[in-house]
Design a protein around this motif. Structure first.
Motif, PDB file in Angstrom:
ATOM      1  N   LEU A  83     121.069  79.271  72.038  1.00  0.00           N
ATOM      2  CA  LEU A  83     121.846  78.382  71.168  1.00  0.00           C
ATOM      3  C   LEU A  83     121.936  78.915  69.749  1.00  0.00           C
ATOM      4  N   GLU A  84     120.877  79.569  69.267  1.00  0.00           N
ATOM      5  CA  GLU A  84     120.921  80.183  67.936  1.00  0.00           C
ATOM      6  C   GLU A  84     121.954  81.309  67.903  1.00  0.00           C
ATOM      7  N   VAL A  85     121.923  82.176  68.914  1.00  0.00           N
ATOM      8  CA  VAL A  85     122.877  83.299  68.979  1.00  0.00           C
ATOM      9  C   VAL A  85     124.295  82.753  69.127  1.00  0.00           C
ATOM     10  N   PHE A  86     124.456  81.732  69.933  1.00  0.00           N
ATOM     11  CA  PHE A  86     125.767  81.111  70.138  1.00  0.00           C
ATOM     12  C   PHE A  86     126.322  80.591  68.817  1.00  0.00           C
ATOM     13  N   ALA A  87     125.493  79.891  68.061  1.00  0.00           N
ATOM     14  CA  ALA A  87     125.933  79.313  66.788  1.00  0.00           C
ATOM     15  C   ALA A  87     126.295  80.392  65.771  1.00  0.00           C
ATOM     16  N   ARG A  88     125.557  81.489  65.766  1.00  0.00           N
ATOM     17  CA  ARG A  88     125.820  82.575  64.811  1.00  0.00           C
ATOM     18  C   ARG A  88     127.060  83.370  65.168  1.00  0.00           C
ATOM     19  N   ARG A 105     111.887  77.254  77.760  1.00  0.00           N
ATOM     20  CA  ARG A 105     112.107  76.442  76.557  1.00  0.00           C
ATOM     21  C   ARG A 105     113.243  75.448  76.664  1.00  0.00           C
ATOM     22  N   LEU A 106     114.379  75.853  77.186  1.00  0.00           N
ATOM     23  CA  LEU A 106     115.513  74.947  77.319  1.00  0.00           C
ATOM     24  C   LEU A 106     116.302  75.368  78.550  1.00  0.00           C
ATOM     25  N   ASP A 107     116.458  74.466  79.478  1.00  0.00           N
ATOM     26  CA  ASP A 107     117.129  74.707  80.756  1.00  0.00           C
ATOM     27  C   ASP A 107     118.581  75.171  80.547  1.00  0.00           C
ATOM     28  N   GLY A 108     119.064  75.990  81.458  1.00  0.00           N
ATOM     29  CA  GLY A 108     120.430  76.491  81.380  1.00  0.00           C
ATOM     30  C   GLY A 108     121.480  75.396  81.422  1.00  0.00           C
ATOM     31  N   LEU A 109     121.213  74.311  82.146  1.00  0.00           N
ATOM     32  CA  LEU A 109     122.167  73.205  82.175  1.00  0.00           C
ATOM     33  C   LEU A 109     122.289  72.558  80.796  1.00  0.00           C
ATOM     34  N   ASP A 110     121.155  72.434  80.086  1.00  0.00           N
ATOM     35  CA  ASP A 110     121.194  71.895  78.725  1.00  0.00           C
ATOM     36  C   ASP A 110     121.948  72.833  77.784  1.00  0.00           C
ATOM     37  N   VAL A 111     121.715  74.131  77.939  1.00  0.00           N
ATOM     38  CA  VAL A 111     122.414  75.118  77.111  1.00  0.00           C
ATOM     39  C   VAL A 111     123.915  75.018  77.357  1.00  0.00           C
ATOM     40  N   GLU A 160     130.203  70.689  87.060  1.00  0.00           N
ATOM     41  CA  GLU A 160     130.526  69.419  86.399  1.00  0.00           C
ATOM     42  C   GLU A 160     130.149  69.418  84.923  1.00  0.00           C
ATOM     43  N   LEU A 161     129.148  70.221  84.548  1.00  0.00           N
ATOM     44  CA  LEU A 161     128.783  70.324  83.131  1.00  0.00           C
ATOM     45  C   LEU A 161     129.753  71.207  82.360  1.00  0.00           C
ATOM     46  N   GLY A 162     130.675  71.853  83.059  1.00  0.00           N
ATOM     47  CA  GLY A 162     131.693  72.612  82.362  1.00  0.00           C
ATOM     48  C   GLY A 162     131.708  74.101  82.632  1.00  0.00           C
ATOM     49  N   ALA A 163     130.882  74.577  83.562  1.00  0.00           N
ATOM     50  CA  ALA A 163     130.945  76.003  83.884  1.00  0.00           C
ATOM     51  C   ALA A 163     132.303  76.319  84.498  1.00  0.00           C
ATOM     52  N   ASP A 164     132.821  77.476  84.155  1.00  0.00           N
ATOM     53  CA  ASP A 164     134.109  77.903  84.701  1.00  0.00           C
ATOM     54  C   ASP A 164     133.941  78.624  86.029  1.00  0.00           C
ATOM     55  N   ASP A 165     132.744  79.134  86.270  1.00  0.00           N
ATOM     56  CA  ASP A 165     132.445  79.796  87.532  1.00  0.00           C
ATOM     57  C   ASP A 165     130.945  79.720  87.751  1.00  0.00           C
ATOM     58  N   TYR A 166     130.526  79.866  88.987  1.00  0.00           N
ATOM     59  CA  TYR A 166     129.116  79.772  89.353  1.00  0.00           C
ATOM     60  C   TYR A 166     128.861  80.875  90.364  1.00  0.00           C
ATOM     61  N   VAL A 167     128.047  81.837  90.003  1.00  0.00           N
ATOM     62  CA  VAL A 167     127.775  82.998  90.852  1.00  0.00           C
ATOM     63  C   VAL A 167     126.285  83.014  91.182  1.00  0.00           C
ATOM     64  N   THR A 168     125.967  83.183  92.455  1.00  0.00           N
ATOM     65  CA  THR A 168     124.558  83.221  92.840  1.00  0.00           C
ATOM     66  C   THR A 168     124.086  84.666  92.991  1.00  0.00           C
ATOM     67  N   LYS A 169     122.814  84.853  92.639  1.00  0.00           N
ATOM     68  CA  LYS A 169     122.166  86.158  92.799  1.00  0.00           C
ATOM     69  C   LYS A 169     121.735  86.291  94.248  1.00  0.00           C
ATOM     70  N   ARG A 206     129.850  71.212  74.227  1.00  0.00           N
ATOM     71  CA  ARG A 206     130.123  70.255  73.142  1.00  0.00           C
ATOM     72  C   ARG A 206     130.583  70.972  71.879  1.00  0.00           C
ATOM     73  N   ALA A 207     130.115  72.212  71.677  1.00  0.00           N
ATOM     74  CA  ALA A 207     130.454  72.969  70.468  1.00  0.00           C
ATOM     75  C   ALA A 207     131.844  73.587  70.541  1.00  0.00           C
ATOM     76  N   GLY A 208     132.397  73.726  71.724  1.00  0.00           N
ATOM     77  CA  GLY A 208     133.709  74.340  71.853  1.00  0.00           C
ATOM     78  C   GLY A 208     134.031  74.637  73.299  1.00  0.00           C
ATOM     79  N   ASP A 209     135.186  75.196  73.506  1.00  0.00           N
ATOM     80  CA  ASP A 209     135.670  75.435  74.866  1.00  0.00           C
ATOM     81  C   ASP A 209     135.480  76.892  75.279  1.00  0.00           C
ATOM     82  N   VAL A 210     134.296  77.434  75.051  1.00  0.00           N
ATOM     83  CA  VAL A 210     134.004  78.806  75.430  1.00  0.00           C
ATOM     84  C   VAL A 210     133.840  78.878  76.949  1.00  0.00           C
ATOM     85  N   PRO A 211     134.399  79.896  77.597  1.00  0.00           N
ATOM     86  CA  PRO A 211     134.190  80.052  79.036  1.00  0.00           C
ATOM     87  C   PRO A 211     132.713  80.313  79.349  1.00  0.00           C
ATOM     88  N   ILE A 212     132.229  79.677  80.413  1.00  0.00           N
ATOM     89  CA  ILE A 212     130.841  79.842  80.833  1.00  0.00           C
ATOM     90  C   ILE A 212     130.819  80.229  82.302  1.00  0.00           C
TER      91      ILE A 212
END
Length: 145
Positions: free
Chosen positions: A51-56, A70-76, A105-114, A82-88
């Motif tokens: 989130l720090e890198v994202f904001a900068r 520290r912070l789950d990927g879904l929260d990130v 549903e949280l707004g990811a544009d794609d979901y790829v599994t390892k 909420r900060a903008g419409d960046v593709p995820i």
């Protein structure tokens, strides 16, 4: 003399990508792959730093693992959305349907599994960037969202 054929537009070129994964090999691999395609990469190994890198840097694309310290990927993802419409693109080992649905549903544009292939992830990045290049609100107006 004939002119050289024009190369097709590559949405990946000069794209600012934030890679968030607690596995250094994943970050290093993607940074190397995208650098070969002229993208600028930032990496983060936990959700707070992400989130720090994202904001900068306000990246053009976020590639995000779900299982982070520290912070789950879904929260990130929710905070980035909420900060903008960046593709995820969520890139994760979590392959259960409930995880995929929650991520999308949280707004990811794609979901790829390892595990994934290099060719597949690069193709998915290009597809997401192309969709964003359709115009300002093109992704929000998509009938499936």
């Amino acid at each position: 003399m004939l002119a050289a054929p024009r190369r097709p537009y590559d949405a990946f070129a000069m794209t600012r990508v934030l890679i968030v994964d607690d596995e250094p090999r994943s970050c290093a691999w993607f940074a190397t792959t995208s650098s070969a395609r002229a993208s600028r990469c930032s990496t983060a190994s936990n959700g707070e730093v992400a989130l720090e890198v994202f904001a900068r840097g306000r990246p053009d694309l976020v590639i995000l693992d779900l299982t982070l310290p520290r912070l789950d990927g879904l929260d990130v993802a929710a905070r980035c959305r909420r900060a903008g419409d960046v593709p995820i693109i969520m890139l994760t080992a979590r392959a259960e349907e409930a995880d995929r649905v929650a991520g999308l549903e949280l707004g990811a544009d794609d979901y790829v599994t390892k595990p994934f292939s290099a060719r597949e992830i690069v193709a998915r990045v290009r597809a997401v960037l192309r969709a964003g290049a359709l115009g300002g609100d093109a992704r929000r107006r998509h009938p499936c969202r």
